[in-house]
Write a protein that holds these residues in place. Structure first.
Motif, mmCIF file in Angstrom:
data_model
loop_
_atom_site.group_PDB
_atom_site.id
_atom_site.type_symbol
_atom_site.label_atom_id
_atom_site.label_comp_id
_atom_site.label_asym_id
_atom_site.label_seq_id
_atom_site.Cartn_x
_atom_site.Cartn_y
_atom_site.Cartn_z
ATOM 1 N N MET A 169 0.850 -1.195 0.000
ATOM 2 C CA MET A 169 0.000 0.000 0.000
ATOM 3 C C MET A 169 0.885 1.245 0.000
ATOM 4 S SD MET A 169 -3.252 -0.852 -0.021
ATOM 5 C CE MET A 169 -4.136 0.521 0.682
ATOM 6 N N ASP A 170 0.340 2.315 -0.565
ATOM 7 C CA ASP A 170 1.179 3.496 -0.765
ATOM 8 C C ASP A 170 0.488 4.799 -0.329
ATOM 9 O OD1 ASP A 170 -0.725 3.719 -2.704
ATOM 10 O OD2 ASP A 170 0.651 3.664 -4.404
ATOM 11 N N ASP A 171 -0.248 4.744 0.770
ATOM 12 C CA ASP A 171 -0.836 5.980 1.309
ATOM 13 C C ASP A 171 0.257 6.968 1.697
ATOM 14 O OD1 ASP A 171 -3.278 4.861 1.019
ATOM 15 O OD2 ASP A 171 -3.792 4.798 3.152
ATOM 16 N N SER A 172 1.392 6.444 2.165
ATOM 17 C CA SER A 172 2.530 7.287 2.524
ATOM 18 C C SER A 172 3.794 6.505 2.200
ATOM 19 C CB SER A 172 2.491 7.616 4.022
ATOM 20 O OG SER A 172 2.618 6.422 4.790
ATOM 21 N N GLU A 173 4.919 7.211 2.114
ATOM 22 C CA GLU A 173 6.194 6.522 1.849
ATOM 23 C C GLU A 173 6.494 5.514 2.951
ATOM 24 O OE1 GLU A 173 8.167 6.303 -0.662
ATOM 25 O OE2 GLU A 173 7.616 8.003 -1.932
ATOM 26 N N ALA A 174 6.169 5.886 4.191
ATOM 27 C CA ALA A 174 6.472 4.981 5.312
ATOM 28 C C ALA A 174 5.602 3.728 5.251
ATOM 29 C CB ALA A 174 6.268 5.708 6.640
ATOM 30 N N GLN A 175 4.347 3.893 4.838
ATOM 31 C CA GLN A 175 3.469 2.728 4.699
ATOM 32 C C GLN A 175 3.968 1.839 3.556
ATOM 33 O OE1 GLN A 175 -0.511 2.954 2.820
ATOM 34 N NE2 GLN A 175 -1.311 2.464 4.851
ATOM 35 N N PHE A 176 4.384 2.471 2.478
ATOM 36 C CA PHE A 176 4.936 1.712 1.355
ATOM 37 C C PHE A 176 6.196 0.956 1.782
ATOM 38 C CE2 PHE A 176 7.956 1.306 -2.110
ATOM 39 C CZ PHE A 176 7.215 0.565 -3.019
ATOM 40 N N ALA A 177 7.077 1.647 2.513
ATOM 41 C CA ALA A 177 8.340 1.021 2.928
ATOM 42 C C ALA A 177 8.063 -0.226 3.759
ATOM 43 C CB ALA A 177 9.184 2.019 3.727
ATOM 44 N N LEU A 178 7.124 -0.103 4.698
ATOM 45 C CA LEU A 178 6.843 -1.228 5.599
ATOM 46 C C LEU A 178 6.155 -2.372 4.866
ATOM 47 C CD1 LEU A 178 7.076 -2.020 8.623
ATOM 48 C CD2 LEU A 178 4.711 -1.237 8.895
ATOM 49 N N THR A 179 5.147 -2.054 4.042
ATOM 50 C CA THR A 179 4.398 -3.129 3.385
ATOM 51 C C THR A 179 5.226 -3.792 2.288
ATOM 52 O OG1 THR A 179 3.277 -1.508 1.954
ATOM 53 C CG2 THR A 179 2.094 -2.226 3.928
ATOM 54 N N SER A 180 6.041 -3.024 1.574
ATOM 55 C CA SER A 180 6.818 -3.665 0.508
ATOM 56 C C SER A 180 7.966 -4.495 1.098
ATOM 57 C CB SER A 180 7.335 -2.641 -0.511
ATOM 58 O OG SER A 180 8.110 -1.664 0.120
ATOM 59 N N TYR A 181 8.562 -4.003 2.193
ATOM 60 C CA TYR A 181 9.597 -4.789 2.880
ATOM 61 C C TYR A 181 8.985 -6.093 3.387
ATOM 62 C CZ TYR A 181 13.040 -5.945 6.564
ATOM 63 O OH TYR A 181 13.955 -6.566 7.377
ATOM 64 N N SER A 182 7.807 -5.977 4.004
ATOM 65 C CA SER A 182 7.182 -7.167 4.580
ATOM 66 C C SER A 182 6.754 -8.150 3.486
ATOM 67 C CB SER A 182 5.980 -6.774 5.440
ATOM 68 O OG SER A 182 5.782 -7.711 6.478
ATOM 69 N N ARG A 183 6.244 -7.629 2.379
ATOM 70 C CA ARG A 183 5.869 -8.535 1.290
ATOM 71 C C ARG A 183 7.093 -9.299 0.802
ATOM 72 N NH1 ARG A 183 3.736 -6.625 -4.558
ATOM 73 N NH2 ARG A 183 5.999 -6.447 -4.855
ATOM 74 N N ARG A 184 8.218 -8.618 0.739
ATOM 75 C CA ARG A 184 9.451 -9.302 0.324
ATOM 76 C C ARG A 184 9.798 -10.410 1.310
ATOM 77 N NH1 ARG A 184 14.727 -7.879 1.359
ATOM 78 N NH2 ARG A 184 14.385 -5.630 1.551
ATOM 79 N N LEU A 185 9.634 -10.150 2.624
ATOM 80 C CA LEU A 185 9.924 -11.192 3.615
ATOM 81 C C LEU A 185 8.965 -12.380 3.453
ATOM 82 C CD1 LEU A 185 10.621 -8.990 6.789
ATOM 83 C CD2 LEU A 185 12.290 -10.054 5.248
ATOM 84 N N TRP A 186 7.683 -12.090 3.145
ATOM 85 C CA TRP A 186 6.738 -13.183 2.886
ATOM 86 C C TRP A 186 7.181 -13.999 1.676
ATOM 87 C CZ3 TRP A 186 3.455 -15.170 6.089
ATOM 88 C CH2 TRP A 186 2.774 -14.385 7.032
ATOM 89 N N ARG A 187 7.583 -13.311 0.634
ATOM 90 C CA ARG A 187 7.997 -14.026 -0.585
ATOM 91 C C ARG A 187 9.227 -14.889 -0.324
ATOM 92 N NH1 ARG A 187 6.324 -12.715 -5.485
ATOM 93 N NH2 ARG A 187 8.379 -12.695 -6.434
ATOM 94 N N ASP A 188 10.163 -14.352 0.475
ATOM 95 C CA ASP A 188 11.362 -15.129 0.818
ATOM 96 C C ASP A 188 10.996 -16.374 1.620
ATOM 97 O OD1 ASP A 188 12.798 -13.173 -0.417
ATOM 98 O OD2 ASP A 188 13.562 -12.239 1.425
ATOM 99 N N LEU A 189 9.920 -16.278 2.394
ATOM 100 C CA LEU A 189 9.532 -17.360 3.290
ATOM 101 C C LEU A 189 8.596 -18.361 2.606
ATOM 102 C CD1 LEU A 189 10.034 -17.943 6.315
ATOM 103 C CD2 LEU A 189 7.943 -16.676 6.841
#
Ligand SMILES: Cc1cc2nc3c(=O)[nH]c(=O)nc-3n(C[C@H](O)[C@H](O)[C@H](O)COP(=O)(O)OP(=O)(O)OC[C@H]3O[C@@H](n4cnc5c(N)ncnc54)[C@H](O)[C@@H]3O)c2cc1C
Ligand code: FES
Lengths: 376, 82
Positions: A52-72
């Protein structure tokens, strides 16, 4: 008695991720929950892993976390039902199509895959959507999963001698010196305590601005192939943004077994946990505007849950402003399933003084005390 | 005496008194498996009151109908192959 290095209150997906990351780093952890693992908001959720991209910080957290899900992903057991089915954002009109293009560009310049679909491509991707929609945006790397099983997996993934789960343990208060006081008065000491109690977190940390935002869901019988992606209307952005009134939006998810989850609704100030038929009806009517055949399908259950919401739509992750022994991992609103993994990782980074992959300052609990907290 | 209603269950003609729910008609006809679970296990009525959806069958071509909540009707076609 010294109980553990880290006491975690709450075995929702967020508490489970924090406990798991700390235990995997060698700390001893006890997790307390008044109920079972993942029985709170985590059990009521949809399980859409979405950037999600409501804010840069929200984008940073959700895209980082999605990457961790994909790695897992390869390690996730079958019962987590993880599927990278992607998100299809649907644009009903030209205004929403402009939003689709903005999002596409936003993702592209940040290195994430995103693909604009015209009307014909949208129909091909999802033949059961009504004709006449303007187009859409496909985010192929988003995913869906079953949240309570993911919370279970997190706890089980930690070394067993490092993590202990105490089900049915009501925590009455957090001890200012670290540790917790249980409902029966038992004190268990800890190096530090993590308040990951979701909507219950303000009961344990006074003044914490976490409010309940109610949401409803419906699950259908099995209709394999009726939809293929998590489909969300771009009008969602308009309705989810309104922080005052009740709103509904079209948001449907295909489950691996052919069932569909239908959402979504958002209400502030609703305290009753039960299903409200007025808002349920609005939600289903909205969904039927996009999937006209919905009225002919059979729904088997509906329920409601409370999202733990903060004023600026960002969670609290880190030591509380008032006490360095009491940490927070709460306030994830409608993105706690998505951002659980990143939350656990960032919290453990801070506890262990490890460098973190993304800046943690935007999620600092201290920000709620700052003057002019003008995030959004 | 109640009126008699004729329907078919998996193509087989069955006659029941009017006012009979489909689940009862299936039981009278000797059907024990109403549908299969995701894992392929046989399923049949559990709650009898419309809550569990274990008794789902296909009625007149419409899948996932709760047989415990549906009255038999003249000419109805019921299938238990979900
Ligand atoms: C309808 C709906 C749909 C959603 N869909 C999505 C989605 O698609 N994607 C997404 O990313 N997010 C979604 N969310 C949001 C997501 O569910 C939450 O952000 C997430 O579950 C929060 O997890 P948590 O661990 O913080 O809270 P919880 O799961 O509520 O866990 C907190 C735990 O703390 C325990 N607890 C509280 N107080 C105490 C106490 N005093 N003593 C002991 N135990 C205590 C509770 O029993 C509970 O188990 C949705 C939410 C709702 C309501
Ligand atoms: S037996 Fe439970 S719904 Fe029919």
């Amino acid at each position: 008695m010294y109980g553990c290095d880290v006491a975690v209150v709450g075995a929702g997906i967020v508490g489970a991720a924090c406990a798991s990351e700390c235990a995997r780093a060698g700390l001893s952890v006890i997790v307390f929950d008044r109920g079972p693992v993942g029985g709170g908001t985590t059990a009521a959720a949809m399980g859409h892993v979405v950037v999600m991209d409501d804010s840069e910080a929200q984008f940073a957290l959700t895209s980082y976390s999605r990457r961790l899900w994909r790695d897992l992903a390869a390690e996730l057991p079958a019962e987590v039902h993880y599927e990278a089915c992607g998100t299809l954002w649907v644009a009903a009109d030209e205004e929403e199509m402009a939003e689709a293009r903005r999002k596409e560009e936003f993702c592209r310049v940040r290195g994430l895959r995103a693909e604009i679909l015209d009307e014909a491509a949208l129909r091909e991707a999802e033949p059961n959507l009504r004709p006449g929609l303007r187009g859409g945006l496909l985010i192929p790397d988003d995913a869906v999963l079953y949240p309570p099983s993911a919370a279970m997996f997190f706890l089980g993934r930690a070394p067993q001698n490092k993590i202990e789960f105490r089900a049915g343990s009501e925590v009455r208060a957090l001890n200012p010196d670290g540790g917790v006081i249980l409902g029966d008065g038992t004190r268990i000491s800890a190096g530090l305590t993590v308040n990951a109690a979701g909507c219950g977190s303000p009961d344990l940390t006074a003044g914490l601005p976490v409010k309940k935002r109610k949401g409803h869901l419906v699950v259908t019988h099995r209709y394999p192939g009726h939809i293929r992606h998590q489909i969300v209307e771009l009008g969602y952005l308009k309705s989810a943004h309104s922080v005052s009134s009740d709103s509904v939006a079209f948001n449907v998810q295909p489950r691996a077994n052919g069932q569909m989850l239908i959402g979504s609704s958002r209400q502030y100030g609703a305290e009753h946990p039960g299903v409200e038929f007025g808002i349920l009806r609005r939600m289903l009517e909205r969904a039927a505007m996009y999937l006209p055949d919905l009225g002919r399908l059979v729904a088997i259950r509906s329920w409601a849950g409370f999202r733990p919401a903060t004023p600026d739509k960002l969670p609290f992750i880190g030591p509380s402003a008032g006490n360095q022994k009491i940490w927070l991992a709460t306030g994830h609103e409608g993105l706690g399933i998505t951002s659980s993994l990143a939350t656990g990782r960032l919290l453990a980074d801070m506890v262990l003084n490890r460098p973190s992959e993304i800046p943690v300052a935007p999620y600092s609990p201290a920000r709620s005390l700052l003057e002019g907290k003008a995030h959004g | 005496m109640a009126e008699i209603v004729s329907l078919t269950i998996n193509g087989r003609p069955v006659r029941v008194p009017s006012g009979t729910v489909v689940a009862a008609a299936l039981a009278l006809a000797g059907e024990s498996r109403f549908r299969r679970s995701v894992a392929g296990h046989p399923r049949g009525p559990l709650c009898g009151m419309g809550v569990c959806f274990e008794c789902s069958v296909t009625i007149d071509g419409r899948p996932h109908c709760r047989s415990c909540q549906t009255l038999c009707a003249e000419g109805m076609e019921v299938r238990t192959d979900e």
